[in-house]
Design a protein around this motif. Structure first.
Motif, PDB file in Angstrom:
ATOM      1  N   CYS A  50      37.419  10.855   6.859  1.00  0.00           N
ATOM      2  CA  CYS A  50      36.103  10.259   7.095  1.00  0.00           C
ATOM      3  C   CYS A  50      35.927   8.941   6.345  1.00  0.00           C
ATOM      4  O   CYS A  50      36.272   8.833   5.164  1.00  0.00           O
ATOM      5  N   HIS A  52      33.414   7.660   5.152  1.00  0.00           N
ATOM      6  CA  HIS A  52      32.425   7.664   4.072  1.00  0.00           C
ATOM      7  C   HIS A  52      33.081   7.899   2.711  1.00  0.00           C
ATOM      8  O   HIS A  52      32.912   7.110   1.784  1.00  0.00           O
ATOM      9  N   SER A  53      33.843   9.005   2.624  1.00  0.00           N
ATOM     10  CA  SER A  53      34.412   9.328   1.322  1.00  0.00           C
ATOM     11  C   SER A  53      35.739  10.055   1.441  1.00  0.00           C
ATOM     12  O   SER A  53      36.180  10.699   0.495  1.00  0.00           O
ATOM     13  N   GLY A  54      36.369   9.956   2.595  1.00  0.00           N
ATOM     14  CA  GLY A  54      37.747  10.414   2.728  1.00  0.00           C
ATOM     15  C   GLY A  54      37.944  11.895   2.999  1.00  0.00           C
ATOM     16  O   GLY A  54      39.079  12.376   2.971  1.00  0.00           O
ATOM     17  N   SER A  55      36.884  12.617   3.284  1.00  0.00           N
ATOM     18  CA  SER A  55      37.046  14.043   3.570  1.00  0.00           C
ATOM     19  C   SER A  55      37.719  14.248   4.928  1.00  0.00           C
ATOM     20  O   SER A  55      37.571  13.428   5.833  1.00  0.00           O
ATOM     21  N   CYS A  73      31.130  15.166  10.090  1.00  0.00           N
ATOM     22  CA  CYS A  73      31.976  15.383   8.923  1.00  0.00           C
ATOM     23  C   CYS A  73      31.459  16.592   8.135  1.00  0.00           C
ATOM     24  O   CYS A  73      30.266  16.675   7.827  1.00  0.00           O
ATOM     25  N   LYS A  75      31.741  17.316   5.094  1.00  0.00           N
ATOM     26  CA  LYS A  75      31.363  17.062   3.694  1.00  0.00           C
ATOM     27  C   LYS A  75      29.901  16.642   3.532  1.00  0.00           C
ATOM     28  O   LYS A  75      29.138  17.281   2.821  1.00  0.00           O
ATOM     29  N   HIS A  76      29.509  15.539   4.161  1.00  0.00           N
ATOM     30  CA  HIS A  76      28.133  15.038   3.994  1.00  0.00           C
ATOM     31  C   HIS A  76      27.421  14.849   5.326  1.00  0.00           C
ATOM     32  O   HIS A  76      26.401  14.180   5.395  1.00  0.00           O
ATOM     33  N   LYS A  77      28.022  15.381   6.384  1.00  0.00           N
ATOM     34  CA  LYS A  77      27.383  15.426   7.715  1.00  0.00           C
ATOM     35  C   LYS A  77      27.221  14.067   8.399  1.00  0.00           C
ATOM     36  O   LYS A  77      26.338  13.894   9.251  1.00  0.00           O
ATOM     37  N   TYR A  78      28.032  13.107   8.055  1.00  0.00           N
ATOM     38  CA  TYR A  78      27.997  11.849   8.804  1.00  0.00           C
ATOM     39  C   TYR A  78      28.444  12.113  10.244  1.00  0.00           C
ATOM     40  O   TYR A  78      29.343  12.932  10.472  1.00  0.00           O
TER      41      TYR A  78
HETATM   42  S1  FES Z   1      33.043  12.263   3.384  1.00  0.00           S
HETATM   43 FE1  FES Z   1      32.398  12.436   5.451  1.00  0.00          FE
HETATM   44  S2  FES Z   1      30.259  12.294   5.322  1.00  0.00           S
HETATM   45 FE2  FES Z   1      30.900  12.019   3.301  1.00  0.00          FE
END
Ligand code: FES
Length: 154
Positions: A50, A52-55, A73, A75-78
């Protein structure tokens, strides 16, 4: 020119029947981890991590949002469009009164790749032009970038 620079190149992904059975498969192609998704009769190829932060996106739910099929995603639902990598978010539209909730675009944030079927086998045509935020989490060199890229969590 290295092999990762060619846009004409097709990289073997796997047999169609195997990818359908698996539904989701992560393949490593020339240093890039790509998530292959089979969903409702269509294949999608999107970078695995992702923007956003690599999840990992591998277990993300898939929903249609704003008329676009998106992966969410874990992790943080992006929300990320599977077709073009566009980042979507929902917010109040302050240009109207009272401000209704609606979808907004962040632009293309996640790299996606064309996937092609040839005689029961799937091939990926690696999309490598420019810089897209999800590139930050891939172990590849981006030769078309002429400026220093700064990762932002947008
Ligand atoms: S890592 Fe995907 S929304 Fe934060």
């Amino acid at each position: 020119m290295s092999s990762t620079q060619s846009t004409d190149e097709l990289l073997f992904v796997g047999k169609k029947e195997d990818l359908i059975s698996a539904q989701r498969t992560v393949v490593s192609l020339q240093g890039r981890d790509v998530l292959i998704i089979y969903h409702e009769g269509e294949f999608y190829a999107i970078d695995s991590y992702c923007y956003h932060s690599g999840s990992s996106l591998e277990t993300g739910d898939i929903e249609e949002l704003n008329n676009k099929l998106c992966i969410i995603c874990p992790k943080h639902k992006y929300k990320i469009s599977l077709c073009d990598g566009e980042g979507l978010y929902r917010a109040r539209d302050r240009s109207q009164s009272p401000p209704p909730l609606r979808w907004f675009s962040k632009g293309v944030k996640q790299r996606v790749h064309p996937i092609i079927e040839i005689q029961g086998e799937l091939y990926l045509r690696p999309a490598t032009s420019g810089y897209i935020e999800s590139d930050y989490y891939q172990d590849v060199e981006h030769v078309n970038t002429n400026v220093t890229q700064i990762k932002t969590n947008t």
